[in-house]
Design an enzyme around this catalytic site. Sequence first.
Site, PDB file in Angstrom:
ATOM      1  N   CYS A 139       0.703  -1.175  -0.080  1.00 29.16           N
ATOM      2  CA  CYS A 139       0.015   0.113  -0.018  1.00 29.16           C
ATOM      3  C   CYS A 139       0.931   1.211  -0.042  1.00 29.16           C
ATOM      4  O   CYS A 139       1.304   1.544   0.838  1.00 29.16           O
ATOM      5  CB  CYS A 139      -0.962  -0.084   1.266  1.00 29.16           C
ATOM      6  SG  CYS A 139      -2.176   1.470   1.099  1.00 29.16           S
ATOM      7  N   CYS A 179      -0.653   3.893   2.750  1.00 29.35           N
ATOM      8  CA  CYS A 179      -0.429   3.718   3.949  1.00 29.35           C
ATOM      9  C   CYS A 179       0.893   4.007   4.216  1.00 29.35           C
ATOM     10  O   CYS A 179       1.508   4.667   5.299  1.00 29.35           O
ATOM     11  CB  CYS A 179      -0.993   2.373   4.358  1.00 29.35           C
ATOM     12  SG  CYS A 179      -2.521   2.082   4.266  1.00 29.35           S
ATOM     13  N   ASP A 180       1.743   3.389   3.699  1.00 31.26           N
ATOM     14  CA  ASP A 180       3.245   3.353   3.776  1.00 31.26           C
ATOM     15  C   ASP A 180       4.256   4.092   3.266  1.00 31.26           C
ATOM     16  O   ASP A 180       5.564   4.124   3.701  1.00 31.26           O
ATOM     17  CB  ASP A 180       3.725   1.620   3.700  1.00 31.26           C
ATOM     18  CG  ASP A 180       2.778   0.847   4.668  1.00 31.26           C
ATOM     19  OD1 ASP A 180       2.400   1.004   5.541  1.00 31.26           O
ATOM     20  OD2 ASP A 180       2.927  -0.294   4.123  1.00 31.26           O
TER      21      ASP A 180
END
Length: 510
Positions: free
Chosen positions: A337, A340-341
């Site tokens: 992701c 997200c990351d």
Amino acid sequence: MALSPDIKTQLNQYLDLLESDIQLLAHLGDDEQSKKMQEFLEEIVAMSDHISLASSDLDRIPSFGIAKQGEEPRVTFAGIPLGHEFTSFILALLQVSGRPPKVDQEIIDRIKSIEKPMHFETYASLSCHNCPDVVQAFNIMAVLNPNISHTMIEGGMFQDEVKEKGIMSVPAVFFENELFHSGRATIDQLLEKIAGPLSEEAFSNKETYDVLVVGGGPAGNSAAIYAARKGLRTGLLAETFGGQVMETVGIENMIGTLYTEGPQLMAQIEEHTKSYKVDIIKSQLATKIEKKELIEVSLANGAVLTAKTAILALGAKWRNVNVPGEEELRTKGVTNCPHCDGPLFEGKDVAVIGGGNSGLEAALDLAGLCKHVTVLEFLPELKADQVLQDRAAKTNNLTIIKNAATKEILGQNQVTGIDYTDRESGNDAHIDVEGVFVQIGLLPNTEWLKDSGIELTDRGEIIVDSHGATNVPGIFAAGDCTNSAYKQIIISMGSGATAAIGAFDYLIRQ
């Protein structure tokens, strides 16, 4: 820092719902981040007579806790909860003030039964759309049970801690200074890790369903709604409610809705499903399905559910590259992701494996944060839409390597590089990177069906006819786990409806 007029308008509406007086207890220093947090908190306090600000001796500077007057805070934010965490902040204010959280009574009872003192810390990114689910789940537990406390830690503000703990994927939950959980999870799943799974006896009173839907994504919920509307006794079994859609940030092709996001869409869908008589069973894994006199679905805890028909809406998961280092370095630089990351790799060199739409979208997203992005595509040509290829070609810190067969992801405690083979020349090559984002498509969640007698394609997809029926009478399937030509949310919803109507027609003919 000044809140925008839109945020203040939204916040004012919620602050009117506070049930009692609460305190924001802050631990601030003289640093720039503390000044920003103080401005944020003072602005919040000025908006409601029910909120006051006081000093406290919390573990981190800057941070603040939320508590009723005269109590110690059990919900703490180390960082300014804006971005995706703004909703977590609003809900925490309301719930600490006494407004009941929107969770099932069974969940509330299980949370309140926990007797062991437990403190959890969740490292999050403000751009992570999966983090709020985990943050909000632990905040709810802390509000409901005085034995539990929780701190959200904004990774960008506490980068030294992130580096020290080797966190390269969020959300990352720590308990007693050890990694307790990584990645998206529901409150049901987290509670199961804390308090243990529901016993087999908890399912002993379940009657036979007319239709049992296995899967909690768009296809499964659509099937459950259509089945319930036919007056059928309907159950919905989901290991992870929401499915792959929870990983989707922007959805702009849902007809009738100009824009929505995955978690928001699934929250609306869940409310829709709950408006009908559907027995929703969450966080339970199906391990076997058999057609006997009835259809029997076995669960990981040993329980067996029975039904006259079943609809498999199992969805799909990210496909792995299946090279050395991929699993060993997952959450240590290997991830899926970018939303997200991605912020954890700001200023670093990263690679994206896969040159389809998802791969180039991820690469373009990361190029705005990272020092350099390299895309490795196995085929001689990219599969992505031309508009994405054109944008990529104009992005200075983005390199595309075609005909690249990934051999190994390298690193010990974190990713350090990738070895690949040039498929045209046969030569081996290496690039130094600190993060690897795998974007090579989806794999249907059908591994457990191999001995079921249900016919699958060589890619593991369930073969269905125009009614959604499989080759096993009474068992239907829908969504991304089937051999449908295209994998889209709206198509999954339609196929769920088809399977439910197919199951209804099957039942009235028996």
